[in-house]
Write a protein that holds these residues in place. Sequence first.
Motif, short mmCIF file in Angstrom:
data_model
loop_
_atom_site.label_atom_id
_atom_site.label_comp_id
_atom_site.label_asym_id
_atom_site.label_seq_id
_atom_site.Cartn_x
_atom_site.Cartn_y
_atom_site.Cartn_z
N GLN A 61 -17.29 1.63 21.43
CA GLN A 61 -18.04 1.78 20.19
C GLN A 61 -19.25 0.85 20.27
OE1 GLN A 61 -17.76 3.74 17.02
NE2 GLN A 61 -19.82 2.99 17.43
N ARG A 84 -31.37 3.77 22.17
CA ARG A 84 -30.10 4.12 21.51
C ARG A 84 -29.60 5.48 21.99
NH1 ARG A 84 -30.15 4.84 15.12
NH2 ARG A 84 -31.54 6.51 15.76
N ASN A 85 -30.49 6.44 22.15
CA ASN A 85 -30.09 7.77 22.63
C ASN A 85 -29.49 7.70 24.04
OD1 ASN A 85 -30.91 8.98 20.26
ND2 ASN A 85 -32.91 9.56 21.04
N GLU A 88 -26.01 6.11 23.75
CA GLU A 88 -25.02 7.06 23.24
C GLU A 88 -24.65 8.10 24.28
OE1 GLU A 88 -26.15 6.81 18.48
OE2 GLU A 88 -26.70 8.59 19.62
N ASP A 89 -25.62 8.50 25.09
CA ASP A 89 -25.36 9.48 26.14
C ASP A 89 -24.38 8.91 27.17
OD1 ASP A 89 -25.94 12.07 27.38
OD2 ASP A 89 -26.89 10.88 28.96
N THR A 93 -20.46 8.04 22.40
CA THR A 93 -20.10 7.62 21.05
C THR A 93 -21.37 7.28 20.29
OG1 THR A 93 -18.14 6.55 22.02
CG2 THR A 93 -18.64 6.04 19.73
N LYS A 94 -21.40 7.63 19.01
CA LYS A 94 -22.56 7.32 18.18
C LYS A 94 -22.67 5.82 17.97
CE LYS A 94 -24.77 8.77 13.85
NZ LYS A 94 -26.02 9.06 14.51
N THR A 95 -23.88 5.29 18.07
CA THR A 95 -24.12 3.85 17.90
C THR A 95 -24.25 3.51 16.42
OG1 THR A 95 -25.28 3.76 20.01
CG2 THR A 95 -25.66 1.94 18.50
#
Length: 201
Positions: A61, A84-85, A88-89, A93-95
């Motif tokens: 996470q 950030r993208n 997450e890739d 998981t979404k940051t």
Amino acid sequence: PEFLWREIAERAGDTGAGFNLLQLSDLHFGASAVSARQVSYVEQHLRGRIDETRRAGGVIQPIVTGDLMDSPSKKNLIEFEAFRNRLEDTAKTKTICIPGNHDMRKKGFLWRNWEHVSSLEWQNVIASDVCKTIFVCFDTSKEAKLAQGKITKDQFIDVATKLDGMKRLGKYDDHICVTLVHHHPFSTHDDEVDTLPFLRI
């Protein structure tokens, strides 16, 4: 950037895999001291750690606890969002992000600029998609002066109201709560100290 890698619990549902918090803070995108080479190294290092954890069956996470940018601007926000993208890739998981004083004020302590941080899309209470954890997020720069931090009464009430609502649903009883803040009780940056010596900051 300062980052902390902590395994806090085995909270990945029935899989038994380890749940890991990847905490990043003070990235300061747009700062003259942050070079593309440094960013590239940090990303490469994180990618290696994340890949190693995921291969072992763990989940990650990612969290960014403030000062995403050195000063609020569209250019700096675009640079952070690209980072950030990519994160997450890699983590799948979404940051979770919260703002810091540098995301709200020019150089962290001058006039406020809400325009760019408003598109950051952050929430004050988030139930994780990958573990039994609720993240309680505060904006400590909202009513604080200069580079100091403060949590307002309204923020506490908003969070308490949402947590009470989640508790009534009953499905979050086995979740742990993790609080996220970006807090400067005193200025810690030499450039800020030197900028206002007459105020003894």
